[in-house]
Design a protein around this motif. Structure first.
Motif, short mmCIF file in Angstrom:
data_model
loop_
_atom_site.label_atom_id
_atom_site.label_comp_id
_atom_site.label_asym_id
_atom_site.label_seq_id
_atom_site.Cartn_x
_atom_site.Cartn_y
_atom_site.Cartn_z
N TYR A 168 13.88 4.59 13.16
CA TYR A 168 12.47 4.66 12.76
C TYR A 168 12.34 4.20 11.30
N ALA A 223 0.85 -1.21 0.00
CA ALA A 223 0.00 0.00 0.00
C ALA A 223 0.88 1.24 0.00
N SER A 272 6.71 8.93 3.78
CA SER A 272 7.80 8.22 4.43
C SER A 272 9.06 8.55 3.62
C1 LIG Z 1 7.88 16.86 6.70
C2 LIG Z 1 7.63 15.53 7.35
C3 LIG Z 1 7.52 15.48 8.72
C4 LIG Z 1 7.25 14.26 9.34
N1 LIG Z 1 7.15 14.25 10.70
C5 LIG Z 1 6.87 13.10 11.33
C6 LIG Z 1 6.68 13.07 12.74
O1 LIG Z 1 6.77 14.11 13.42
N2 LIG Z 1 6.36 11.89 13.33
C7 LIG Z 1 6.22 10.74 12.58
O2 LIG Z 1 5.90 9.69 13.17
N3 LIG Z 1 6.40 10.72 11.25
C8 LIG Z 1 6.72 11.88 10.62
N4 LIG Z 1 6.88 11.88 9.25
C9 LIG Z 1 6.75 10.60 8.52
C10 LIG Z 1 5.30 10.33 8.10
O3 LIG Z 1 4.39 10.72 9.09
C11 LIG Z 1 5.12 8.82 7.89
O4 LIG Z 1 6.09 8.30 7.05
C12 LIG Z 1 3.73 8.45 7.34
O5 LIG Z 1 3.65 7.03 7.31
C13 LIG Z 1 3.51 8.98 5.93
O6 LIG Z 1 2.18 8.74 5.54
P1 LIG Z 1 1.82 8.56 3.99
O7 LIG Z 1 0.34 8.61 3.85
O8 LIG Z 1 2.59 9.56 3.19
O9 LIG Z 1 2.32 7.09 3.74
P2 LIG Z 1 3.41 6.51 2.70
O10 LIG Z 1 4.70 7.22 2.91
O11 LIG Z 1 2.83 6.51 1.34
O12 LIG Z 1 3.53 5.05 3.28
C14 LIG Z 1 4.14 4.83 4.55
C15 LIG Z 1 3.87 3.41 5.01
O13 LIG Z 1 2.46 3.26 5.21
C16 LIG Z 1 1.98 2.14 4.48
N5 LIG Z 1 0.61 2.46 4.10
C17 LIG Z 1 0.16 3.57 3.45
N6 LIG Z 1 -1.17 3.49 3.28
C18 LIG Z 1 -1.57 2.31 3.81
C19 LIG Z 1 -2.82 1.65 3.93
N7 LIG Z 1 -3.95 2.18 3.47
N8 LIG Z 1 -2.84 0.45 4.53
C20 LIG Z 1 -1.72 -0.13 5.01
N9 LIG Z 1 -0.51 0.45 4.93
C21 LIG Z 1 -0.44 1.66 4.34
C22 LIG Z 1 2.94 1.99 3.33
O14 LIG Z 1 2.96 0.67 2.85
C23 LIG Z 1 4.26 2.36 3.98
O15 LIG Z 1 4.81 1.26 4.64
C24 LIG Z 1 7.12 13.07 8.58
C25 LIG Z 1 7.25 13.13 7.19
C26 LIG Z 1 7.49 14.34 6.57
C27 LIG Z 1 7.64 14.39 5.09
#
Ligand SMILES: Cc1cc2nc3c(=O)[nH]c(=O)nc-3n(C[C@H](O)[C@H](O)[C@H](O)COP(=O)(O)OP(=O)(O)OC[C@H]3O[C@@H](n4cnc5c(N)ncnc54)[C@H](O)[C@@H]3O)c2cc1C
Length: 444
Positions: free
Chosen positions: A396, A40, A46
């Motif tokens: 992480y 997904a 991430s």
């Molecule tokens: C500027 C910035 C600041 C951030 N700050 C923080 C912070 O303070 N704390 C923190 O914890 N993280 C932080 N992050 C990281 C971010 O919160 C995580 O990586 C989060 O998972 C991203 O969500 P996404 O929807 O973009 O998922 P993606 O990056 O697209 O996917 C991340 C993971 O989630 C899985 N996934 C996505 N959708 C689903 C679904 N529907 N079902 C099952 N699995 C799924 C994917 O397979 C992957 O393993 C930050 C990122 C950025 C860019």
């Protein structure tokens, strides 16, 4: 189905996959049944290779929509492809905020669950999973509703399970009641790392939210100088104008990749210096909008392009309280190496979740943004891995792009338990990702 080059927010390690956008749980079930290898993806925030799968099928879940009305107790049911930004646009005017938000609102519900994201209030509120009451999960052996009461092992393995236990299609989340769209923020400049860590250890207990922005380019007596920002939600009695506005959209955008070399020790030193000087040396109860306080980086769209074509690594680790000196040693190694690093983010963690891959642990977490380029960088990060491991800490996965499987297994000693739960819902090992392959997170 179309082929796409996918990468994480750090823009390192791209790979090519087939990408489809399911719009319903039934679509997800079909894709899982008919594909050999699947992962997904949400908004791709991430940093590394978690939401990509070279040669496989990536389910771009942004089309899993829907936001129910928030009930009187603050429960809301949300499609897995809805972002925190979209959710807050609907709920903030009604006085409901997400109980945990990462440093960007541009993450989906599915991504927030899979990484079990944490925010500036982990010491008080725990991580995202603490506030999820139930979720719909499609696994290769079927779709089911998973709750912490009825399916505890699978629920907690999914929190932090990086999408490897199934595809989340919907979650029910407990929201937080707010009276205003402001946080009252106390700011203090600290001359060095010891000073800011002391202040956090003794004072964070008085605040719901706390974060320190640490300058890793300074040495000697001012090594790790920092700006500490801590706050609590403003109540109606705290403000003169009662407002509950949703998040503010970005005001700026980076339209193309910055030329390589623009980020070098000198330019980053100048940026860090300006950031430090801009902050008040001491300020109390300054009202800030929720967007400004929680998501300052969301003010600039596509800011990752600023790092140029080579991209950047975010290195985030957690260490237990007893190993606070690991934070000092890590910053010391960086500042004396001359490897450029933007302001690092230092936060306190409370207890982790019951999940076998839960990242937080009571203690410290430090996140470093490091442009790819300097030849010394890989060696320094390898040394930091050793340091973190020796301290009983861990990296992480949501930020990682470079760890190796042996260290991952040592940092997450409950990985065999995760593999066992994962295999029950995915006996043919259909669910995998570039991250899972690189770190050997699932069985063979
Ligand atoms: C500027 C910035 C600041 C951030 N700050 C923080 C912070 O303070 N704390 C923190 O914890 N993280 C932080 N992050 C990281 C971010 O919160 C995580 O990586 C989060 O998972 C991203 O969500 P996404 O929807 O973009 O998922 P993606 O990056 O697209 O996917 C991340 C993971 O989630 C899985 N996934 C996505 N959708 C689903 C679904 N529907 N079902 C099952 N699995 C799924 C994917 O397979 C992957 O393993 C930050 C990122 C950025 C860019």
């Amino acid at each position: 189905m179309t082929k796409h080059v996918l990468h994480g927010w750090g823009r390192t390690a791209p790979s090519v996959a087939d990408v489809v956008s399911p719009t319903s749980e039934a679509d997800v079930i079909t894709h899982l049944a008919t594909s050999a290898h699947v992962i997904a993806r949400g908004l791709g925030r991430s940093y590394g290779d978690a939401a990509q799968l070279g040669g496989g099928l990536v389910l771009d879940n942004r089309s899993l929509r829907g936001i129910s009305p928030v009930d009187a107790d603050g429960l809301v049911t949300v499609g897995a492809g809805v972002s925190i930004d979209e959710l807050l646009s609907v709920t903030m005017p009604l006085g409901w905020f997400v109980p945990v938000t990462p440093g960007t609102r541009q993450v989906t519900m599915g991504g927030a669950v899979a990484a079990d994201v944490h925010g500036k209030g982990h010491h008080k509120d725990g991580s995202f999973g603490n506030h999820v009451r139930s979720m719909r999960l499609v696994t290769p052996v079927g779709a089911r509703t998973v709750t912490p009461e009825q399916d505890a092992d699978l629920f907690w393995a999914t929190m932090g399970g990086m999408g490897l236990t199934g595809v989340v299609t919907e979650i029910t989340l407990q929201m937080r009641k707010i009276e205003t769209d402001r946080v009252l923020v106390d700011t203090d400049r600290h001359k060095n790392l010891d000073s800011v860590m002391d202040a956090m250890l003794t004072g964070d207990v008085h605040y719901n939210y706390s974060v320190a922005w640490v300058d890793c380019m300074t040495k000697g007596a001012s090594m790790g100088r920092a700006i500490l920002e801590r706050g609590n939600h403003a109540t109606a009695a705290d403000v003169t104008e009662l407002r509950l506005q949703g998040p503010t959209p970005p005001k700026l955008a980076v339209p193309f990749n910055a030329p390589s070399g623009i980020l070098n020790p000198l330019s980053i030193k100048i940026f860090n210096e300006a950031w430090f000087r801009k902050a008040p040396s001491h300020e109390e109860r300054a009202p800030k909008t929720l967007s400004t306080f929680f998501h300052p980086l969301d003010g600039v769209k596509d800011w990752n392009r600023f790092y140029g074509r080579k991209g950047f690594v975010q290195y985030q680790f957690a260490v237990p309280d007893a190993a606070g000196e690991t934070v000092t040693t890590a910053i010391d190694r960086l500042s004396s190496s001359g490897v450029p690093s933007f302001l690092a983010v230092l936060k306190r963690f409370g207890a982790g979740n019951p999940g076998p891959l839960s990242f937080p642990m009571p203690g410290w977490t430090l996140a470093l943004d490091l442009p790819v380029g300097p030849s010394k960088l890989p060696g320094i990060l390898d040394q930091l891995d050793e340091l973190v491991l020796a301290a009983g800490g861990r990296i992480y996965f949501a930020k990682d792009a470079r760890l190796d499987p042996a260290k991952a297994a040592a940092m997450y000693p409950r990985l065999p338990e995760f593999r066992r739960i994962q295999a029950q819902v995915d006996p043919e090992h259909k669910l995998t990702s570039d991250l899972a392959r690189r770190l050997e997170l699932i069985g063979k």
